[in-house]
Enzyme design. Structure first.
Site, short mmCIF file in Angstrom:
data_model
loop_
_atom_site.label_atom_id
_atom_site.label_comp_id
_atom_site.label_asym_id
_atom_site.label_seq_id
_atom_site.Cartn_x
_atom_site.Cartn_y
_atom_site.Cartn_z
N HIS A 87 0.86 -1.18 0.00
CA HIS A 87 0.00 0.00 0.00
C HIS A 87 0.90 1.22 0.00
O HIS A 87 1.66 1.45 0.94
CB HIS A 87 -0.92 0.01 1.22
CG HIS A 87 -1.86 1.17 1.24
ND1 HIS A 87 -3.14 1.12 0.72
CD2 HIS A 87 -1.69 2.45 1.70
CE1 HIS A 87 -3.73 2.29 0.87
NE2 HIS A 87 -2.87 3.12 1.45
N CYS A 88 0.79 2.03 -1.05
CA CYS A 88 1.66 3.20 -1.21
C CYS A 88 0.93 4.43 -0.68
O CYS A 88 -0.13 4.81 -1.18
CB CYS A 88 2.04 3.39 -2.67
SG CYS A 88 3.13 4.81 -2.95
N VAL A 89 1.52 5.07 0.33
CA VAL A 89 0.89 6.27 0.90
C VAL A 89 0.99 7.45 -0.05
O VAL A 89 0.20 8.39 0.04
CB VAL A 89 1.52 6.61 2.26
CG1 VAL A 89 1.27 5.52 3.27
CG2 VAL A 89 3.03 6.88 2.13
N SER B 274 -3.18 4.49 -2.31
CA SER B 274 -3.82 3.32 -2.91
C SER B 274 -2.85 2.16 -2.86
O SER B 274 -1.65 2.33 -2.61
CB SER B 274 -4.25 3.62 -4.35
OG SER B 274 -4.81 2.48 -4.95
#
Length: 410
Positions: free
Chosen positions: A263-265, A269
């Site tokens: 999960h990429c901040v 998303s």
């Protein structure tokens, strides 16, 4: 609703003019503050929730709620960069404290498993503000040509286009219908719905027909209790479905994602099967555009030195405020570029060994992977088929589900 009205979180009609009215927690908090008394447990959280719900701007169909996580980057970034441009020591303090604050906020939100738009707004506003400073302070000096401005602008547009693609569906597994979910509650071993990756549904009652999860093909197959034991590890108790191989459940999004990487901040998303290529493309365009912009700026304010030397030694950088602001922005870009470059390097190494970030973390936890290249990559050996095959597999991600290899089928 008029442009100044809205429906609050309690479902009641409210008005922007009453932003500080009818808040018992706020009244009690002010009274206790004036009388030097401590707040009751949970009062501060309730006050923050109420304030966050009432921060809105007028709009046509009713006041629109403003996400508070968008505000700090828009306000603090220009102020801090202008303060850093006043003196070398101020610049050193600001540019050192900014990464620390960002990492602290990341740790705070990650520990609470919260989603936030802070990092996405920080990234997008940083791009816009750096581009504005470049056009406002660097281009008027006359050392940057028209073609160079066009090349930088095209790189920025391509990066934003790739970012918009990365923000799309990462490959969420469809959520089963409500009636199926309710039947699964407490009895997950009776009926298991499949995913859209060609998985067959599992029906212990032996029903002969049914719908595929995403409206695809039809058909159910029967499984004995012994066979069902073999797929328990792929059953997601949160989403109530059987996951295909390499899929994972994201705690922040609350969904299962095919070939979940992480999960990429920065894009708020997940990075999965459907958007991993766009994510790598966005990082690559960012690196090229950022390095090119840094080089053009340093060539303008430190013309007698190479960009690498000028980054650490540029005597005329603080001779005027315009040069100081440009030099400060260059250092800010260099810090961000170094961080994104590290992320891109890890991603490229993982792709070369056909391993995801999630699989690497699980391998470290279970002590089943090999540390390679000084620990930069964890080789699980499960899907590694060689450099060329691994990259071929990555470039074919997001293709038709019917073309998935056997390793993706449970």
């Amino acid at each position: 609703l008029c442009c100044c009205e809205y429906v609050d979180r309690r479902g009641e009609r409210n008005h922007l003019a009453a932003c500080c009215c009818d808040c018992e927690d706020l009244d009690e908090g002010c009274e206790r503050w004036l009388t030097c008394k401590s707040l009751p447990p949970g009062a501060l959280e309730r006050i923050v929730d109420t304030v966050a719900d009432r921060v809105r701007v007028p709009w046509f169909a009713g006041a629109v709620k403003v996400n508070l996580s968008l505000v700090p980057p828009l306000v603090l970034l220009p102020v801090l960069l202008h303060v850093a441009a006043l003196h070398f020591l101020l610049g050193l303090v600001v540019l050192t404290s900014l990464p620390v604050v960002v990492l602290w906020y990341y740790y705070l939100t990650h520990r609470r498993k919260e989603r936030t738009l802070f990092f996405l707004s920080l990234g997008l506003f940083s791009l816009g503000y750096m581009y504005y400073v470049f056009l406002q302070e660097v281009v008027p000096r006359g050392h940057v040509g028209y073609s160079q401005v066009v090349a930088l602008t095209c790189g920025l547009i391509l990066m934003l286009a790739a970012l918009s693609q990365a923000k799309k569906d990462p490959g969420y597994l469809p959520i089963p219908a409500s009636d199926v979910k309710s039947s699964h509650q407490g009895l997950p071993n009776k009926s298991v719905r499949g995913s859209s990756n060609g998985l067959h549904s599992i029906n212990m009652s032996g029903a002969a027909s049914g719908r595929a999860v995403n409206g695809g093909g039809k058909g159910y197959s029967r499984m004995s209790a012994e066979e069902l034991e073999g797929v328990k590890k792929d059953w997601c108790t949160k989403c109530q479905l059987v996951r295909p191989a390499r899929a994972g459940h994201c705690r922040l999004c609350g969904r299962c994602v095919r070939r979940l990487d992480h999960h990429c901040v920065w894009i708020n998303s997940c990075v999965g099967e459907q958007n991993h290529q766009a994510f790598i493309l966005a990082l690559s365009f960012f690196m090229l555009t950022s390095v090119y912009g840094i080089t053009l700026t340093l060539h303008t304010i430190c013309r007698d030195r190479t960009p690498f030397v000028a980054l650490f030694y540029c005597p005329g950088a603080y001779s005027d405020y315009s040069s100081a602001l440009s030099f400060t922005c260059v250092w800010y870009c260099a810090i961000v570029t170094a961080g994104m470059g590290y992320i891109l390097l890890i991603q490229l190494l993982n792709i070369s060994y056909n391993v995801t970030e999630r699989e690497a973390r699980l391998a470290l936890r279970d002590n089943t992977g090999r540390r390679l290249l000084g620990g930069l990559v964890i080789d699980t050996g499960q899907y590694n088929r060689g450099f060329l095959c691994n990259w071929g597999h990555f470039l074919s991600l997001g293709s038709s589900p019917l073309q998935h290899s056997a390793e993706d089928i449970v």
